[in-house]
Design a protein around this motif. Sequence first.
Motif, short mmCIF file in Angstrom:
data_model
loop_
_atom_site.label_atom_id
_atom_site.label_comp_id
_atom_site.label_asym_id
_atom_site.label_seq_id
_atom_site.Cartn_x
_atom_site.Cartn_y
_atom_site.Cartn_z
N TYR A 39 -14.90 108.37 50.44
CA TYR A 39 -14.64 107.34 51.27
C TYR A 39 -13.08 106.76 50.70
O TYR A 39 -12.84 106.57 49.81
CB TYR A 39 -15.87 106.21 51.11
CG TYR A 39 -15.49 104.82 51.89
CD1 TYR A 39 -15.37 104.88 53.18
CD2 TYR A 39 -15.26 103.57 51.29
CE1 TYR A 39 -15.29 103.80 54.02
CE2 TYR A 39 -15.21 102.57 52.05
CZ TYR A 39 -15.15 102.64 53.37
OH TYR A 39 -15.12 101.40 53.95
N LEU A 40 -12.36 106.53 51.81
CA LEU A 40 -11.04 106.08 51.62
C LEU A 40 -11.05 104.62 52.15
O LEU A 40 -10.81 104.51 53.46
CB LEU A 40 -9.74 106.92 52.10
CG LEU A 40 -8.32 106.40 52.04
CD1 LEU A 40 -8.14 106.56 50.51
CD2 LEU A 40 -7.50 107.49 52.61
N GLU A 41 -11.02 103.62 51.10
CA GLU A 41 -10.86 102.30 51.63
C GLU A 41 -9.55 101.72 51.75
O GLU A 41 -8.87 101.86 50.68
CB GLU A 41 -12.00 101.58 50.63
CG GLU A 41 -12.11 99.85 51.10
CD GLU A 41 -13.02 99.26 50.05
OE1 GLU A 41 -13.56 98.64 50.56
OE2 GLU A 41 -12.82 99.52 48.78
N ILE A 42 -9.18 100.98 52.87
CA ILE A 42 -7.90 100.31 53.02
C ILE A 42 -8.45 98.89 53.24
O ILE A 42 -8.88 98.47 54.30
CB ILE A 42 -7.24 100.99 53.92
CG1 ILE A 42 -6.95 102.37 53.66
CG2 ILE A 42 -5.84 100.24 54.37
CD1 ILE A 42 -6.58 103.21 54.66
N VAL A 43 -7.74 98.06 52.44
CA VAL A 43 -7.95 96.56 52.53
C VAL A 43 -6.72 96.01 52.97
O VAL A 43 -5.60 96.23 52.35
CB VAL A 43 -8.38 95.68 51.11
CG1 VAL A 43 -8.36 94.32 51.33
CG2 VAL A 43 -9.78 96.60 50.73
N THR A 44 -6.61 95.22 54.11
CA THR A 44 -5.48 94.96 54.65
C THR A 44 -5.61 93.57 55.56
O THR A 44 -6.69 93.43 56.09
CB THR A 44 -4.75 95.69 55.36
OG1 THR A 44 -3.56 95.14 56.24
CG2 THR A 44 -5.46 96.45 56.75
N PRO A 45 -4.80 92.62 55.54
CA PRO A 45 -5.23 91.75 56.65
C PRO A 45 -4.80 91.78 58.05
O PRO A 45 -4.95 91.21 59.05
CB PRO A 45 -4.01 90.48 56.12
CG PRO A 45 -3.04 91.06 55.54
CD PRO A 45 -3.68 92.44 54.68
N GLU A 46 -4.16 93.06 58.18
CA GLU A 46 -3.87 93.64 59.65
C GLU A 46 -4.67 94.61 60.08
O GLU A 46 -4.27 95.86 60.26
CB GLU A 46 -2.33 94.00 59.57
CG GLU A 46 -1.31 92.76 59.26
CD GLU A 46 0.04 93.12 59.47
OE1 GLU A 46 0.27 94.33 59.88
OE2 GLU A 46 0.75 92.43 58.72
N VAL A 47 -5.97 94.56 60.06
CA VAL A 47 -6.90 95.63 60.07
C VAL A 47 -6.80 96.25 61.63
O VAL A 47 -6.72 97.68 61.74
CB VAL A 47 -8.37 95.18 60.18
CG1 VAL A 47 -9.54 96.17 60.55
CG2 VAL A 47 -8.90 94.56 58.85
N ASP A 48 -6.60 95.52 62.77
CA ASP A 48 -6.45 96.20 64.09
C ASP A 48 -5.02 97.10 64.05
O ASP A 48 -5.18 98.06 64.65
CB ASP A 48 -6.51 95.10 65.02
CG ASP A 48 -7.76 94.44 65.28
OD1 ASP A 48 -8.81 95.26 64.87
OD2 ASP A 48 -7.92 93.35 65.85
N ALA A 49 -4.15 96.45 63.61
CA ALA A 49 -2.82 97.12 63.53
C ALA A 49 -2.83 98.56 62.68
O ALA A 49 -2.45 99.57 62.98
CB ALA A 49 -1.67 96.39 62.78
#
Length: 154
Positions: A39-49
Amino acid sequence: MCRMLVATIVAVSVLGCASTRTDPDRQTHQGDQTMRIHYLEIVTPEVDAVCAAYAAANGLRFGEPDPGLGQARTAVLPGGGLVGVRAPLRESETPVVRPYWLVGDIEAAVAAAASAGAVIAHPPLAIPGHGTFAIYIQGGVEHGLWQLERRADP
């Protein structure tokens, strides 16, 4: 010595010099030098982008938010595993890219990381339908471990 061995295994695996296995259901066991990101997790406030950029650049198809994975939108990676993109779960959570390495025994893997000097940021926690994860910090970098749920024998 142990830290150097772990660094060497990671470097060899990431650079593609380690042997590979084609069985996507095979779990990596302690002592096995083949590493696979589950699992490669990416945490960002810009999920849709971020999802749109990955879809456009790599042809990934993201699903709806998964409550079991912190509302992450996930896509299947070529060769197995998932990439999940989610918003921070708390105000103090900052953007991060965190790989979760597949392990056969998460308790043993967490103990090995701790004995190599890692700080355990999140102890093993089962997520129904997904498996068990843990997070540790070493060298200023967050790392994850993932153990798949055990399948009942037919």
